[in-house]
Motif scaffolding. Structure first.
Motif, short mmCIF file in Angstrom:
data_model
loop_
_atom_site.label_atom_id
_atom_site.label_comp_id
_atom_site.label_asym_id
_atom_site.label_seq_id
_atom_site.Cartn_x
_atom_site.Cartn_y
_atom_site.Cartn_z
N GLU A 37 8.01 3.54 -7.75
CA GLU A 37 8.39 3.88 -6.37
C GLU A 37 7.47 4.95 -5.80
O GLU A 37 7.03 4.84 -4.65
CB GLU A 37 9.83 4.37 -6.33
CG GLU A 37 10.87 3.30 -6.50
CD GLU A 37 12.29 3.85 -6.51
OE1 GLU A 37 12.51 4.98 -6.01
OE2 GLU A 37 13.18 3.15 -7.01
N THR A 38 7.19 5.96 -6.58
CA THR A 38 6.31 7.04 -6.12
C THR A 38 4.93 6.50 -5.76
O THR A 38 4.37 6.85 -4.72
CB THR A 38 6.18 8.12 -7.21
OG1 THR A 38 7.46 8.64 -7.52
CG2 THR A 38 5.28 9.25 -6.77
N GLN A 40 4.19 3.46 -4.84
CA GLN A 40 4.32 2.64 -3.63
C GLN A 40 4.44 3.51 -2.38
O GLN A 40 3.79 3.23 -1.37
CB GLN A 40 5.52 1.71 -3.75
CG GLN A 40 5.34 0.60 -4.75
CD GLN A 40 6.62 -0.19 -5.00
OE1 GLN A 40 7.71 0.21 -4.59
NE2 GLN A 40 6.48 -1.31 -5.69
N TYR A 41 5.25 4.56 -2.45
CA TYR A 41 5.41 5.46 -1.29
C TYR A 41 4.10 6.13 -0.94
O TYR A 41 3.73 6.23 0.23
CB TYR A 41 6.48 6.52 -1.55
CG TYR A 41 7.87 5.98 -1.75
CD1 TYR A 41 8.33 4.86 -1.05
CD2 TYR A 41 8.73 6.58 -2.65
CE1 TYR A 41 9.61 4.37 -1.23
CE2 TYR A 41 10.02 6.09 -2.83
CZ TYR A 41 10.45 5.00 -2.13
OH TYR A 41 11.72 4.52 -2.31
N PHE A 42 3.38 6.59 -1.97
CA PHE A 42 2.11 7.26 -1.71
C PHE A 42 1.10 6.29 -1.11
O PHE A 42 0.37 6.64 -0.18
CB PHE A 42 1.55 7.90 -2.99
CG PHE A 42 0.40 8.80 -2.73
CD1 PHE A 42 0.59 10.06 -2.19
CD2 PHE A 42 -0.89 8.40 -3.00
CE1 PHE A 42 -0.47 10.90 -1.92
CE2 PHE A 42 -1.97 9.22 -2.74
CZ PHE A 42 -1.76 10.47 -2.20
N LYS A 43 1.06 5.08 -1.62
CA LYS A 43 0.15 4.06 -1.07
C LYS A 43 0.49 3.77 0.39
O LYS A 43 -0.41 3.67 1.23
CB LYS A 43 0.21 2.78 -1.90
CG LYS A 43 -0.75 1.71 -1.42
CD LYS A 43 -0.63 0.44 -2.24
CE LYS A 43 -1.56 -0.68 -1.81
NZ LYS A 43 -1.97 -0.77 -0.46
N THR A 44 1.77 3.66 0.70
CA THR A 44 2.20 3.42 2.08
C THR A 44 1.75 4.56 2.99
O THR A 44 1.22 4.32 4.09
CB THR A 44 3.73 3.26 2.16
OG1 THR A 44 4.11 2.15 1.34
CG2 THR A 44 4.20 3.03 3.58
N LEU A 45 1.95 5.79 2.54
CA LEU A 45 1.52 6.95 3.33
C LEU A 45 0.00 6.97 3.52
O LEU A 45 -0.50 7.18 4.62
CB LEU A 45 1.97 8.25 2.67
CG LEU A 45 3.46 8.55 2.72
CD1 LEU A 45 3.79 9.74 1.83
CD2 LEU A 45 3.89 8.83 4.16
#
Length: 95
Positions: A37-38, A40-45
């Motif tokens: 999850e971390t 994925q969130y960082f990639k999205t940001l």
């Protein structure tokens, strides 16, 4: 002595932490899920930022990784020192 202990244990700490992360990824479902999850969130940001901030994000991520590495080593070494102190106190108290 402290610098000597840290110098002697540095390769051991590195190997042990690598094994620990491998084991966590294989066997600890919650860690594995949070790690994914971390990422994925960082990639999205990162993907949402304009090109002129991409290098800043890279520098931020690099600094975070460096901080984590320093923290991991220090926690491991402190645990080792605590174990040595506990062992010493247990030997002293049993005399």
């Amino acid at each position: 002595m402290i610098n000597t202990l840290e110098t002697l244990t540095e390769p051991l700490v590195k190997i042990r932490l690598e094994l620990l992360y491998t084991e966590l990824l294989k066997c600890h479902t919650e860690y594995n899920q949070l790690s994914t999850e971390t990422d994925q969130y960082f990639k999205t940001l990162r993907d949402a930022l304009p090109d002129q901030l991409q290098h800043t994000v890279f520098l931020y991520e690099d600094a975070q990784i460096s901080l984590q590495s320093i923290l991991e080593r220090n926690i491991y070494i402190q645990g080792f020192k605590d174990a040595l102190q506990l062992f010493s106190e247990m030997q002293y108290s049993s005399i």
